[in-house]
Design an enzyme around this catalytic site. Structure first.
Site, PDB file in Angstrom:
ATOM      1  N   PRO A  95      -8.666  39.936  -1.478  1.00  0.00           N
ATOM      2  CG  PRO A  95      -9.954  38.146  -0.710  1.00  0.00           C
ATOM      3  CD  PRO A  95     -10.051  39.581  -1.119  1.00  0.00           C
ATOM      4  CD  GLU A 122     -21.450  37.341  -0.596  1.00  0.00           C
ATOM      5  OE1 GLU A 122     -20.536  36.539  -0.870  1.00  0.00           O
ATOM      6  OE2 GLU A 122     -21.944  37.478   0.543  1.00  0.00           O
ATOM      7  NE  ARG A 160       6.235  47.122  13.553  1.00  0.00           N
ATOM      8  CZ  ARG A 160       6.714  46.944  14.764  1.00  0.00           C
ATOM      9  NH1 ARG A 160       5.974  47.226  15.805  1.00  0.00           N
ATOM     10  NH2 ARG A 160       7.928  46.473  14.952  1.00  0.00           N
ATOM     11  CG  ASP A 175      11.056  45.008  13.525  1.00  0.00           C
ATOM     12  OD1 ASP A 175      11.448  45.195  14.689  1.00  0.00           O
ATOM     13  OD2 ASP A 175       9.914  44.685  13.212  1.00  0.00           O
TER      14      ASP A 175
HETATM   15  C1  4FM Z   1     -12.924  42.206   0.759  1.00  0.00           C
HETATM   16  C2  4FM Z   1     -14.696  41.033   1.861  1.00  0.00           C
HETATM   17  C3  4FM Z   1     -13.850  42.899   0.037  1.00  0.00           C
HETATM   18  C4  4FM Z   1     -15.610  41.726   1.127  1.00  0.00           C
HETATM   19  C5  4FM Z   1     -13.361  41.239   1.672  1.00  0.00           C
HETATM   20  C6  4FM Z   1     -15.186  42.658   0.205  1.00  0.00           C
HETATM   21  C7  4FM Z   1      -8.703  40.553   2.241  1.00  0.00           C
HETATM   22  C8  4FM Z   1      -7.502  39.848   2.199  1.00  0.00           C
HETATM   23  C9  4FM Z   1     -10.038  39.981   2.413  1.00  0.00           C
HETATM   24  C10 4FM Z   1     -12.415  40.433   2.474  1.00  0.00           C
HETATM   25  N1  4FM Z   1      -8.419  41.823   2.093  1.00  0.00           N
HETATM   26  N2  4FM Z   1      -6.551  40.743   2.012  1.00  0.00           N
HETATM   27  N3  4FM Z   1      -7.291  38.546   2.282  1.00  0.00           N
HETATM   28  N4  4FM Z   1     -11.051  40.863   2.339  1.00  0.00           N
HETATM   29  O1  4FM Z   1     -10.191  38.792   2.597  1.00  0.00           O
HETATM   30  O2  4FM Z   1      -7.119  41.947   1.964  1.00  0.00           O
HETATM   31 CL1  4FM Z   1     -16.313  43.543  -0.708  1.00  0.00          CL
END
Ligand code: 4FM
Length: 270
Positions: A95, A122, A160, A175
């Site tokens: 994220p 985590e 794709r 698309d």
């Molecule tokens: C990523 C959990 C790394 C644990 C996550 C670890 C996510 C997103 C996401 C969760 N990835 N976009 N939104 N990953 O939430 O790409 Cl260690």
């Protein structure tokens, strides 16, 4: 040469979802891409094959240790090199990354391959990210339980774009997001469904008119639902033809909304 995905994951079976189903399944069978998984657990050398540990500084949950991931990524890169991949990147799905969009998908599809790092728990020891990750990408501003689903979203979107993935009649270029416009609405049988008829123009057989209507719907829907995309595609304002199509769309729409209000009034009177 097929595109090479090398995925670092504690849950390699999840990736059967992309290799065994639908468009991405067919593309895999046709050798348009290859997908290898690397399980950090196979690089954890202690008796219990531990890949996680408690965080320094305290706090809840566990953190993925650097060393097993480091070894897995190093092997994945080496294998890519042996298979002739010269343009590649290590991408960490999280994220905290830059948001994935169509432009980024196209950029990735121009590489020879990618190593995708999927986290669980985590987080990942920051030093591993600093040493091994080229780019951090997010699929959206929400948190999921691990990087695997995010990696699969990226894989699907990239596959794709590979030549031949969508068959010869469909092409990714047609698309919606390719040209910053939303898709026009789609209809199939029956001709009338729950009192709603299919737009008559689609039954007319006049292909020029149908194409014009569809472009108008794309522009109109983008104006209604995603004006930000319209501004991105036309920073200097709409060209004449598009402006005309949009103005006509607005006029038609006022009439539809007015009719709906009338219908509601009649219903209430009954
Ligand atoms: C990523 C959990 C790394 C644990 C996550 C670890 C996510 C997103 C996401 C969760 N990835 N976009 N939104 N990953 O939430 O790409 Cl260690």
């Amino acid at each position: 040469m097929p595109f090479e995905f090398d995925v670092i994951t504690l849950l390699p079976d999840m990736f059967d979802a992309v290799t065994q189903h639908g468009v991405t399944g067919r593309a895999h069978k046709s050798n348009l891409y290859r997908l290898h998984t690397w399980n950090p657990r196979n690089y954890a050398m202690n008796h219990y094959r531990t890949v996680d540990d408690s965080p320094y500084g305290g706090g809840p949950g566990m953190v993925m240790m650097a060393e097993p991931l480091d070894k897995a990524i190093t092997d994945a890169k080496a294998r890519q090199g042996e298979d002739g991949v010269s343009k590649t990147r290590v991408i960490y799905l999280s994220p905290q990354g830059k948001r994935l969009d169509h432009k980024k998908v196209l950029q990735i599809s121009q590489l020879d391959g990618v190593v995708l790092l999927c986290g669980r728990y985590e987080g990942i020891d920051e030093r591993l990210i600093e040493n091994q990750v080229d780019e951090e990408i997010s699929i959206g501003d929400y948190v999921i339980s691990g990087g695997e689903l995010a990696a699969m979203v990226l894989i699907d979107a990239v596959v794709r774009q590979l030549p031949g993935a969508l068959g010869d009649t469909r092409s990714a270029g047609q698309d919606s997001h390719t040209d910053h416009l939303l898709e026009y609405p789609h209809y199939t049988r029956p001709e009338v469904y729950k009192e709603k008829p299919v737009p008559r123009i689609l039954l007319s057989g006049d292909h020029a008119k149908i194409e014009r209507w569809r472009l108008q719907q794309s522009i109109g829907r983008t104006w209604l639902k995603r004006p930000d995309l319209l501004a991105e595609k036309y920073p200097e304002g709409l060209p004449d033809r598009e402006k005309e199509l949009l103005e006509e769309f607005k006029q038609l729409r006022y009439r539809v909304v007015a009719n709906q209000l009338m219908d509601n009034t009649k219903e209430q009177e009954q």
